[in-house]
Scaffold this motif. Structure first.
Motif: not given
Length: 321
Positions: A28-37, A51-58
């Motif tokens: 499980t990993a965290e990153e910042g907001s993805m809100n376009l607004h 975030l995707i790279n963190k999860l794949i690497n882990a």
């Protein structure tokens, strides 16, 4: 079936998990907001990619071993925003298929463990969302802090600050609340409060930080704080009622109540629960069964026609914080 990634792309932060073919949560990993607004398109793209790279690497795998990325994203409830987010996915050259939904939909699916029921969210913002037995979707609220967010952490925080400045104007006695807020946030003067509210660096989440302080005051018997939280609970009853009216066969509905306010501010939850149960005694109110991330994974399994797997996986899942 290979790996699958579930992501809750929230307005404050984004959380993702990767599971293997047996449904075991590998990382499980965290990153910042993805809100376009609230963020630039390029920043949202970097957040998603990281975030995707963190999860794949882990997980020690590569993209070819991941069957699907199932994402729920804040701020894509309108078609234009959904199109923008899909363009972001194209720009980061992701080779994995993507299932895209709103953050409130994956939250409902996680909360109930299925695509049916009502989910009331009160965190930094607020929204009531329902999916009925025909699959039709219903929504009340979610219009943001200027037009809505009734009964949310932001709403409570703003109303608390409003009472403080009314006290400074000697319109009410809010001295106890003022002391609590000033002590907690390190303010020494009203100028500090004004800068906190109107600074370009200030955010909705900053204002929502006042809500737990109001709860502390309520627990200590401060009437102003108690009244503010009762008011918030009643606002949440109002928006939930509108969803109930929209749902067919609404006599025996199940409502899941979640988010930081409803899960952590006892006074609000108590008055919300009392208000709904008084008007609708046959309705059941439950806490979330699973997290929004797991809701995204449940929807991913359905998309891949792997519902047998998801029924087995649910037994071993715990809340992803």
């Amino acid at each position: 079936m290979g790996f699958m990634i579930g992501i809750d792309g929230g307005g404050t932060k984004s959380i993702g998990s990767i599971v293997d073919s047996k449904g075991m949560i590998i990382a499980t990993a965290e990153e910042g907001s993805m809100n376009l607004h609230t963020r630039e398109v390029e920043a949202v793209g970097h957040t998603l990619e990281n975030l995707i790279n963190k999860l794949i690497n882990a997980a020690g795998c590569d993209e070819r071993e991941v069957d699907l990325v199932s994402i729920g994203v804040a701020g894509i409830g309108r078609k234009r925003d959904e199109i923008t987010f899909r363009k972001i996915i194209e720009r980061i050259n992701l080779s994995i298929p993507v299932l895209l939904n709103t953050d409130i939909k994956i939250a409902l699916v996680g909360a109930h463990g299925k695509e049916e029921g009502i989910f009331l969210l009160s965190g930094t913002g607020s929204i009531a969302y329902g999916i009925d037995s025909t699959g039709s979707e219903h929504r009340i609220g979610g219009w943001g802090h200027i037009l809505g967010d009734e009964g949310s952490g932001y709403d409570i925080g703003r109303r608390g600050l409003e009472k403080i400045v009314q006290g400074i104007d000697k319109r009410v006695d809010s001295s106890n609340l003022k002391k609590r807020v000033f002590d907690n946030l390190g303010f020494t003067s009203i100028d500090d409060l004004i800068n906190f509210v109107y600074s370009a660096k200030g955010t909705k989440a900053d204002i929502a930080r006042i809500a737990p302080i109001v709860e502390e005051g309520a627990q200590a018997g401060d009437k102003i704080c108690i009244d503010l939280l009762i008011e918030a609970g009643n606002k949440l009853v109002d928006i939930t009622e509108e969803i109930i009216f929209q749902m067919p066969h609404n006599e025996n509905l199940v409502i899941c109540a979640g988010g930081g306010v409803l899960e952590n501010i006892t006074t609000v939850y108590k008055h919300f629960h009392f208000g709904i149960r008084k008007k609708y005694p046959a309705i059941t109110i439950i806490p979330p069964k699973y997290s929004p991330v797991l809701g995204a994974l449940i929807m991913g399994c359905k998309h891949l026609n792997k519902m047998e797997e998801i029924n087995l996986w649910k037994n071993q899942w715990k809340q992803v914080k």
